[in-house]
Design a protein around this motif. Structure first.
Motif, PDB file in Angstrom:
ATOM      1  N   VAL A 108     -19.184  71.723 -26.718  1.00  0.00           N
ATOM      2  CA  VAL A 108     -20.239  70.717 -26.560  1.00  0.00           C
ATOM      3  C   VAL A 108     -19.642  69.311 -26.579  1.00  0.00           C
ATOM      4  O   VAL A 108     -19.955  68.480 -25.726  1.00  0.00           O
ATOM      5  N   ALA A 109     -18.774  69.052 -27.532  1.00  0.00           N
ATOM      6  CA  ALA A 109     -18.169  67.718 -27.633  1.00  0.00           C
ATOM      7  C   ALA A 109     -17.329  67.420 -26.405  1.00  0.00           C
ATOM      8  O   ALA A 109     -17.378  66.326 -25.854  1.00  0.00           O
ATOM      9  N   HIS A 110     -16.569  68.390 -25.955  1.00  0.00           N
ATOM     10  CA  HIS A 110     -15.742  68.200 -24.768  1.00  0.00           C
ATOM     11  C   HIS A 110     -16.622  67.975 -23.543  1.00  0.00           C
ATOM     12  O   HIS A 110     -16.364  67.089 -22.747  1.00  0.00           O
ATOM     13  N   GLY A 111     -17.663  68.749 -23.419  1.00  0.00           N
ATOM     14  CA  GLY A 111     -18.578  68.589 -22.289  1.00  0.00           C
ATOM     15  C   GLY A 111     -19.253  67.238 -22.298  1.00  0.00           C
ATOM     16  O   GLY A 111     -19.387  66.593 -21.259  1.00  0.00           O
ATOM     17  N   ASN A 112     -19.683  66.756 -23.441  1.00  0.00           N
ATOM     18  CA  ASN A 112     -20.326  65.447 -23.521  1.00  0.00           C
ATOM     19  C   ASN A 112     -19.367  64.332 -23.173  1.00  0.00           C
ATOM     20  O   ASN A 112     -19.754  63.360 -22.541  1.00  0.00           O
ATOM     21  N   ALA A 113     -18.119  64.442 -23.586  1.00  0.00           N
ATOM     22  CA  ALA A 113     -17.140  63.407 -23.254  1.00  0.00           C
ATOM     23  C   ALA A 113     -16.912  63.362 -21.753  1.00  0.00           C
ATOM     24  O   ALA A 113     -16.836  62.286 -21.156  1.00  0.00           O
ATOM     25  N   ILE A 114     -16.827  64.506 -21.140  1.00  0.00           N
ATOM     26  CA  ILE A 114     -16.639  64.547 -19.689  1.00  0.00           C
ATOM     27  C   ILE A 114     -17.865  63.996 -18.978  1.00  0.00           C
ATOM     28  O   ILE A 114     -17.748  63.229 -18.025  1.00  0.00           O
ATOM     29  N   ASP A 115     -19.054  64.367 -19.436  1.00  0.00           N
ATOM     30  CA  ASP A 115     -20.280  63.846 -18.837  1.00  0.00           C
ATOM     31  C   ASP A 115     -20.351  62.334 -18.971  1.00  0.00           C
ATOM     32  O   ASP A 115     -20.732  61.635 -18.026  1.00  0.00           O
ATOM     33  N   ASP A 142     -20.467  59.738 -15.866  1.00  0.00           N
ATOM     34  CA  ASP A 142     -21.541  58.759 -15.719  1.00  0.00           C
ATOM     35  C   ASP A 142     -20.984  57.351 -15.568  1.00  0.00           C
ATOM     36  O   ASP A 142     -21.434  56.578 -14.718  1.00  0.00           O
ATOM     37  N   ALA A 143     -19.995  56.997 -16.389  1.00  0.00           N
ATOM     38  CA  ALA A 143     -19.388  55.666 -16.304  1.00  0.00           C
ATOM     39  C   ALA A 143     -18.701  55.468 -14.958  1.00  0.00           C
ATOM     40  O   ALA A 143     -18.812  54.406 -14.343  1.00  0.00           O
ATOM     41  N   ALA A 144     -18.000  56.490 -14.484  1.00  0.00           N
ATOM     42  CA  ALA A 144     -17.313  56.389 -13.192  1.00  0.00           C
ATOM     43  C   ALA A 144     -18.324  56.239 -12.062  1.00  0.00           C
ATOM     44  O   ALA A 144     -18.134  55.428 -11.154  1.00  0.00           O
ATOM     45  N   GLN A 145     -19.410  56.980 -12.118  1.00  0.00           N
ATOM     46  CA  GLN A 145     -20.434  56.885 -11.076  1.00  0.00           C
ATOM     47  C   GLN A 145     -21.097  55.516 -11.081  1.00  0.00           C
ATOM     48  O   GLN A 145     -21.367  54.947 -10.025  1.00  0.00           O
ATOM     49  N   GLN A 146     -21.345  54.970 -12.262  1.00  0.00           N
ATOM     50  CA  GLN A 146     -21.940  53.633 -12.335  1.00  0.00           C
ATOM     51  C   GLN A 146     -20.992  52.599 -11.742  1.00  0.00           C
ATOM     52  O   GLN A 146     -21.416  51.685 -11.032  1.00  0.00           O
ATOM     53  N   PHE A 147     -19.712  52.724 -12.020  1.00  0.00           N
ATOM     54  CA  PHE A 147     -18.735  51.786 -11.465  1.00  0.00           C
ATOM     55  C   PHE A 147     -18.724  51.876  -9.947  1.00  0.00           C
ATOM     56  O   PHE A 147     -18.760  50.855  -9.262  1.00  0.00           O
TER      57      PHE A 147
END
Length: 54
Positions: free
Chosen positions: A23-30, A34-39
């Motif tokens: 879960v923690a790994h998945g959230n970090a990737i998500d 999200d940050a990359a897509q916003q950029f």
């Protein structure tokens, strides 16, 4: 009998830890995605005369 209960508890803890890591790994990737897509979206919306940061 007690050793069986200890082993069962250890198995449950190991499964819980594995789940939390996933879960923690998945959230970090998500969050990174999200940050990359916003950029990318903000970069693509720049007008020709604009530069990053302006």
């Amino acid at each position: 009998m007690r050793l069986d209960k200890v082993e069962e508890a250890v198995d449950k803890v190991e499964r819980a830890v594995a789940f939390l890591v996933d879960v923690a790994h998945g959230n970090a990737i998500d969050a990174f995605d999200d940050a990359a897509q916003q950029f990318v979206r903000s970069f693509l919306h720049l007008e020709v005369s604009q530069t990053l940061g302006h």
